[in-house]
Design a protein around this motif. Structure first.
Motif, PDB file in Angstrom:
ATOM      1  N   VAL A  75       0.883  -1.374   0.015  1.00  0.00           N
ATOM      2  CA  VAL A  75       0.046  -0.092   0.099  1.00  0.00           C
ATOM      3  C   VAL A  75       0.923   1.253   0.132  1.00  0.00           C
ATOM      4  O   VAL A  75       0.393   2.579   0.209  1.00  0.00           O
ATOM      5  N   LEU A  76       2.105   1.086  -0.079  1.00  0.00           N
ATOM      6  CA  LEU A  76       2.954   2.350   0.047  1.00  0.00           C
ATOM      7  C   LEU A  76       2.897   3.196  -1.119  1.00  0.00           C
ATOM      8  O   LEU A  76       2.760   4.425  -1.277  1.00  0.00           O
ATOM      9  N   THR A  77       2.460   2.541  -2.368  1.00  0.00           N
ATOM     10  CA  THR A  77       2.130   3.312  -3.632  1.00  0.00           C
ATOM     11  C   THR A  77       0.854   4.148  -3.505  1.00  0.00           C
ATOM     12  O   THR A  77       0.380   4.796  -4.520  1.00  0.00           O
ATOM     13  N   TYR A  78      -0.245   3.873  -2.492  1.00  0.00           N
ATOM     14  CA  TYR A  78      -1.337   4.446  -2.375  1.00  0.00           C
ATOM     15  C   TYR A  78      -1.360   5.977  -1.895  1.00  0.00           C
ATOM     16  O   TYR A  78      -0.743   5.844  -0.727  1.00  0.00           O
ATOM     17  N   LEU A 101      -4.047  -6.597  -3.567  1.00  0.00           N
ATOM     18  CA  LEU A 101      -3.510  -5.207  -3.249  1.00  0.00           C
ATOM     19  C   LEU A 101      -2.171  -4.710  -4.310  1.00  0.00           C
ATOM     20  O   LEU A 101      -1.136  -4.702  -3.749  1.00  0.00           O
ATOM     21  N   ALA A 102      -2.550  -4.961  -5.387  1.00  0.00           N
ATOM     22  CA  ALA A 102      -1.747  -4.462  -6.536  1.00  0.00           C
ATOM     23  C   ALA A 102      -1.328  -2.967  -6.425  1.00  0.00           C
ATOM     24  O   ALA A 102      -2.075  -2.234  -6.069  1.00  0.00           O
ATOM     25  N   PRO A 103       0.011  -2.707  -6.687  1.00  0.00           N
ATOM     26  CA  PRO A 103       0.352  -1.104  -6.215  1.00  0.00           C
ATOM     27  C   PRO A 103      -0.081  -0.255  -7.579  1.00  0.00           C
ATOM     28  O   PRO A 103      -0.440  -0.732  -8.682  1.00  0.00           O
ATOM     29  N   VAL A 104      -0.014   0.964  -7.369  1.00  0.00           N
ATOM     30  CA  VAL A 104      -0.370   1.971  -8.214  1.00  0.00           C
ATOM     31  C   VAL A 104       0.960   1.943  -9.295  1.00  0.00           C
ATOM     32  O   VAL A 104       2.053   1.724  -8.652  1.00  0.00           O
ATOM     33  N   PRO A 105       0.617   1.619 -10.471  1.00  0.00           N
ATOM     34  CA  PRO A 105      -0.383   2.150 -11.343  1.00  0.00           C
ATOM     35  C   PRO A 105      -1.070   0.816 -11.872  1.00  0.00           C
ATOM     36  O   PRO A 105      -1.757   0.681 -12.756  1.00  0.00           O
ATOM     37  N   MET A 106      -1.143  -0.239 -11.022  1.00  0.00           N
ATOM     38  CA  MET A 106      -1.549  -1.698 -11.484  1.00  0.00           C
ATOM     39  C   MET A 106      -2.880  -2.155 -10.804  1.00  0.00           C
ATOM     40  O   MET A 106      -3.435  -3.040 -10.849  1.00  0.00           O
ATOM     41  N   ARG A 107      -3.210  -0.949 -10.175  1.00  0.00           N
ATOM     42  CA  ARG A 107      -4.584  -1.266  -9.008  1.00  0.00           C
ATOM     43  C   ARG A 107      -5.703  -1.709  -9.877  1.00  0.00           C
ATOM     44  O   ARG A 107      -5.720  -1.219 -11.090  1.00  0.00           O
ATOM     45  N   GLY A 108      -6.499  -2.725  -9.439  1.00  0.00           N
ATOM     46  CA  GLY A 108      -7.574  -3.368 -10.174  1.00  0.00           C
ATOM     47  C   GLY A 108      -7.138  -4.606 -10.731  1.00  0.00           C
ATOM     48  O   GLY A 108      -8.178  -5.216 -11.325  1.00  0.00           O
ATOM     49  N   GLN A 109      -5.559  -5.003 -10.922  1.00  0.00           N
ATOM     50  CA  GLN A 109      -5.437  -5.866 -11.446  1.00  0.00           C
ATOM     51  C   GLN A 109      -5.088  -6.975 -10.704  1.00  0.00           C
ATOM     52  O   GLN A 109      -4.728  -6.651  -9.527  1.00  0.00           O
ATOM     53  N   ARG A 110      -4.929  -8.253 -11.065  1.00  0.00           N
ATOM     54  CA  ARG A 110      -4.226  -9.245  -9.988  1.00  0.00           C
ATOM     55  C   ARG A 110      -2.788  -9.021  -9.792  1.00  0.00           C
ATOM     56  O   ARG A 110      -2.187  -8.805 -10.880  1.00  0.00           O
ATOM     57  N   ASN A 111      -2.410  -8.918  -8.650  1.00  0.00           N
ATOM     58  CA  ASN A 111      -1.040  -8.596  -8.217  1.00  0.00           C
ATOM     59  C   ASN A 111       0.092  -9.620  -8.408  1.00  0.00           C
ATOM     60  O   ASN A 111      -0.302 -10.923  -8.500  1.00  0.00           O
ATOM     61  N   GLU A 112       1.321  -9.327  -8.978  1.00  0.00           N
ATOM     62  CA  GLU A 112       2.295 -10.197  -9.104  1.00  0.00           C
ATOM     63  C   GLU A 112       3.521  -9.689  -8.514  1.00  0.00           C
ATOM     64  O   GLU A 112       3.571  -8.277  -8.570  1.00  0.00           O
ATOM     65  N   THR A 113       4.462 -10.494  -8.451  1.00  0.00           N
ATOM     66  CA  THR A 113       5.665 -10.126  -8.048  1.00  0.00           C
ATOM     67  C   THR A 113       6.501  -9.009  -8.919  1.00  0.00           C
ATOM     68  O   THR A 113       7.452  -8.379  -8.587  1.00  0.00           O
ATOM     69  N   ALA A 114       6.192  -9.371 -10.146  1.00  0.00           N
ATOM     70  CA  ALA A 114       6.651  -8.248 -11.368  1.00  0.00           C
ATOM     71  C   ALA A 114       6.340  -6.828 -11.145  1.00  0.00           C
ATOM     72  O   ALA A 114       7.309  -5.792 -11.392  1.00  0.00           O
ATOM     73  N   TYR A 115       5.284  -6.837 -10.083  1.00  0.00           N
ATOM     74  CA  TYR A 115       4.902  -5.188  -9.901  1.00  0.00           C
ATOM     75  C   TYR A 115       5.614  -4.795  -8.667  1.00  0.00           C
ATOM     76  O   TYR A 115       5.461  -3.533  -8.364  1.00  0.00           O
ATOM     77  N   MET A 116       6.552  -5.306  -8.070  1.00  0.00           N
ATOM     78  CA  MET A 116       7.470  -4.961  -7.086  1.00  0.00           C
ATOM     79  C   MET A 116       8.203  -3.648  -7.537  1.00  0.00           C
ATOM     80  O   MET A 116       8.331  -3.099  -6.657  1.00  0.00           O
ATOM     81  N   GLN A 117       8.497  -3.677  -8.762  1.00  0.00           N
ATOM     82  CA  GLN A 117       9.230  -2.454  -9.119  1.00  0.00           C
ATOM     83  C   GLN A 117       8.620  -1.015  -9.082  1.00  0.00           C
ATOM     84  O   GLN A 117       9.133  -0.220  -8.745  1.00  0.00           O
ATOM     85  N   HIS A 118       7.384  -1.178  -9.109  1.00  0.00           N
ATOM     86  CA  HIS A 118       6.503   0.151  -8.604  1.00  0.00           C
ATOM     87  C   HIS A 118       6.795   0.304  -7.014  1.00  0.00           C
ATOM     88  O   HIS A 118       6.753   1.639  -6.540  1.00  0.00           O
ATOM     89  N   VAL A 119       6.656  -0.683  -6.090  1.00  0.00           N
ATOM     90  CA  VAL A 119       6.819  -0.362  -4.699  1.00  0.00           C
ATOM     91  C   VAL A 119       8.284   0.368  -4.613  1.00  0.00           C
ATOM     92  O   VAL A 119       8.384   1.203  -3.848  1.00  0.00           O
ATOM     93  N   ALA A 120       9.222  -0.551  -5.145  1.00  0.00           N
ATOM     94  CA  ALA A 120      10.571  -0.107  -4.884  1.00  0.00           C
ATOM     95  C   ALA A 120      10.902   1.338  -5.562  1.00  0.00           C
ATOM     96  O   ALA A 120      11.658   2.147  -4.868  1.00  0.00           O
ATOM     97  N   GLN A 121      10.386   1.834  -6.544  1.00  0.00           N
ATOM     98  CA  GLN A 121      10.605   3.135  -6.994  1.00  0.00           C
ATOM     99  C   GLN A 121       9.795   4.357  -6.154  1.00  0.00           C
ATOM    100  O   GLN A 121      10.512   5.322  -5.933  1.00  0.00           O
ATOM    101  N   THR A 122       8.597   3.714  -5.623  1.00  0.00           N
ATOM    102  CA  THR A 122       7.941   4.678  -4.944  1.00  0.00           C
ATOM    103  C   THR A 122       8.878   4.946  -3.633  1.00  0.00           C
ATOM    104  O   THR A 122       8.848   5.822  -2.795  1.00  0.00           O
ATOM    105  N   LEU A 123       9.501   3.604  -2.979  1.00  0.00           N
ATOM    106  CA  LEU A 123      10.074   3.896  -1.684  1.00  0.00           C
ATOM    107  C   LEU A 123      11.500   4.766  -2.132  1.00  0.00           C
ATOM    108  O   LEU A 123      11.891   5.396  -1.363  1.00  0.00           O
ATOM    109  N   ALA A 124      11.922   4.451  -3.087  1.00  0.00           N
ATOM    110  CA  ALA A 124      13.341   4.982  -3.576  1.00  0.00           C
ATOM    111  C   ALA A 124      13.013   6.701  -3.524  1.00  0.00           C
ATOM    112  O   ALA A 124      13.745   7.405  -2.862  1.00  0.00           O
TER     113      ALA A 124
END
Length: 78
Positions: free
Chosen positions: A1-4, A30-53
């Motif tokens: 939820v960091l990306t929310y 709980l897919a991160p933004v910008p993937m909200r509404g889709q089935r979450n997958e580990t490939a989306y971790m890049q969005h969480v890492a970028q937001t944290l960075a």
């Protein structure tokens, strides 16, 4: 939820001890933004890492390395 936007976690992240940061996924939920509404997958971790960075003023690569190092230590993978 960091990306929310309404989560407010980007304001909290700079106050967390970097040695305690480990990235994880809530797959398949709980897919991160910008993937909200889709089935979450580990490939989306890049969005969480970028937001944290951005929240920490670090590079994406530095956050990825930090999280990997902390996970290795936590799970005793070394």
């Amino acid at each position: 939820v960091l990306t929310y936007k309404k989560a407010g976690l980007t304001d909290v992240a700079p106050h967390i001890d970097p040695e305690r940061i480990v990235l994880e996924t809530d797959s398949p939920y709980l897919a991160p933004v910008p993937m909200r509404g889709q089935r979450n997958e580990t490939a989306y971790m890049q969005h969480v890492a970028q937001t944290l960075a951005e929240a920490l003023g670090m590079t994406y690569d530095a956050v990825a390395a930090l999280s990997s190092e902390n996970a290795s230590r936590l799970f005793k993978l070394n």
